[in-house]
Motif scaffolding. Structure first.
Motif, PDB file in Angstrom:
ATOM      1  N   ARG A   1     -31.695  90.058  43.545  1.00  0.00           N
ATOM      2  CA  ARG A   1     -30.602  91.117  43.926  1.00  0.00           C
ATOM      3  C   ARG A   1     -31.598  92.292  44.139  1.00  0.00           C
ATOM      4  O   ARG A   1     -31.435  93.115  44.745  1.00  0.00           O
ATOM      5  CB  ARG A   1     -29.733  90.986  43.796  1.00  0.00           C
TER       6      ARG A   1
ATOM      7  N   ARG B   1     -36.608  95.053  46.662  1.00  0.00           N
ATOM      8  CA  ARG B   1     -36.897  95.649  48.081  1.00  0.00           C
ATOM      9  C   ARG B   1     -38.243  95.855  48.626  1.00  0.00           C
ATOM     10  O   ARG B   1     -39.116  95.927  47.597  1.00  0.00           O
ATOM     11  CB  ARG B   1     -35.687  96.568  47.945  1.00  0.00           C
TER      12      ARG B   1
ATOM     13  N   LEU C   1     -25.640  96.370  49.394  1.00  0.00           N
ATOM     14  CA  LEU C   1     -26.940  95.731  50.318  1.00  0.00           C
ATOM     15  C   LEU C   1     -26.599  96.215  51.833  1.00  0.00           C
ATOM     16  O   LEU C   1     -25.496  95.572  52.269  1.00  0.00           O
ATOM     17  CB  LEU C   1     -26.848  93.742  49.622  1.00  0.00           C
ATOM     18  N   ASN C   2     -27.421  96.090  52.575  1.00  0.00           N
ATOM     19  CA  ASN C   2     -27.222  96.245  53.657  1.00  0.00           C
ATOM     20  C   ASN C   2     -27.481  95.191  54.564  1.00  0.00           C
ATOM     21  O   ASN C   2     -28.658  95.075  54.614  1.00  0.00           O
ATOM     22  CB  ASN C   2     -28.708  97.646  54.435  1.00  0.00           C
ATOM     23  N   ARG C   3     -26.674  94.459  54.148  1.00  0.00           N
ATOM     24  CA  ARG C   3     -27.017  93.400  54.674  1.00  0.00           C
ATOM     25  C   ARG C   3     -25.909  92.577  55.837  1.00  0.00           C
ATOM     26  O   ARG C   3     -24.678  92.554  55.671  1.00  0.00           O
ATOM     27  CB  ARG C   3     -27.492  92.231  54.009  1.00  0.00           C
ATOM     28  N   ARG C   4     -25.713  91.252  56.887  1.00  0.00           N
ATOM     29  CA  ARG C   4     -24.596  91.048  58.045  1.00  0.00           C
ATOM     30  C   ARG C   4     -23.941  90.690  56.135  1.00  0.00           C
ATOM     31  O   ARG C   4     -23.853  90.127  54.923  1.00  0.00           O
ATOM     32  CB  ARG C   4     -24.941  89.776  58.043  1.00  0.00           C
TER      33      ARG C   4
ATOM     34  N   VAL D   1     -22.038  85.214  57.781  1.00  0.00           N
ATOM     35  CA  VAL D   1     -23.329  84.521  57.949  1.00  0.00           C
ATOM     36  C   VAL D   1     -23.257  82.899  57.070  1.00  0.00           C
ATOM     37  O   VAL D   1     -23.564  81.993  57.732  1.00  0.00           O
ATOM     38  CB  VAL D   1     -24.324  84.996  57.180  1.00  0.00           C
TER      39      VAL D   1
END
Length: 171
Positions: free
Chosen positions: A8, A11, A157-160, A165
């Protein structure tokens, strides 16, 4: 750092401090790549560990998106055999992805940042790394301590979204 936290916190880092990364840490990171899963235990990778500043500057010229390599404490050049056919090419990409990601997580576990890059100028790569014919530079990982902020678990977090998902039992 715990594995879950390292996953997590990982990056892409593109700017590094001037602090060198200890040899023991670099060895652990490449060992993680060496231990990565591989189709049929092929292990198609070789890792060229680069810490010399002049060499890092030249290595950064293999692709426009690899400029961060010049400012890193180290780089890991991931060299692979030229694939013989489409099937081998697909297996190669999968295996190299496994090794690359294993190294990024191992680095994050140590509080060390990484940034990945491709390589398009194979002549430049060969001039810098002197790898044998029949091989190519697939990817580069820049390695070092982040200059902006230490690695830490990313809460936003910049995620879908997870539910967008993950599909259970079918789409």
């Amino acid at each position: 750092m715990e594995t879950w936290d390292a996953l997590r916190a990982r990056r892409n880092v593109r700017q590094f401090t001037e602090q060198p990364v200890p040899d023991e840490a670099l060895d652990r990171i490449v060992e993680a790549g060496r231990r990565a899963p591989s189709a049929g235990n092929w292990q198609p990778w070789d890792f060229v560990l680069v810490t010399d500043r002049a060499q890092l500057v030249e290595l950064a010229k293999v692709w426009q998106g690899a400029r961060h390599v010049a400012g890193a404490a180290a780089a890991i050049a991931i060299v692979a055999p030229e694939p013989q056919d489409d099937r081998q090419s697909a297996l190669l990409q999968f295996d190299l992805g496994q090794a690359t990601y294993a190294m990024t997580v191992a680095a994050a576990d140590l509080g060390i940042g990484t940034g990945h890059a491709a390589a398009t100028d194979q002549a430049q790569a060969r001039a810098v790394l002197d790898f044998p014919d029949g091989r190519f530079l697939a990817f580069i990982l820049s390695v070092g301590y982040p200059s902006d902020k230490p690695l830490a678990v990313i809460e936003r977090l910049n995620r879908r979204p997870f539910d967008e998902v993950v599909h259970r039992g079918g789409w």
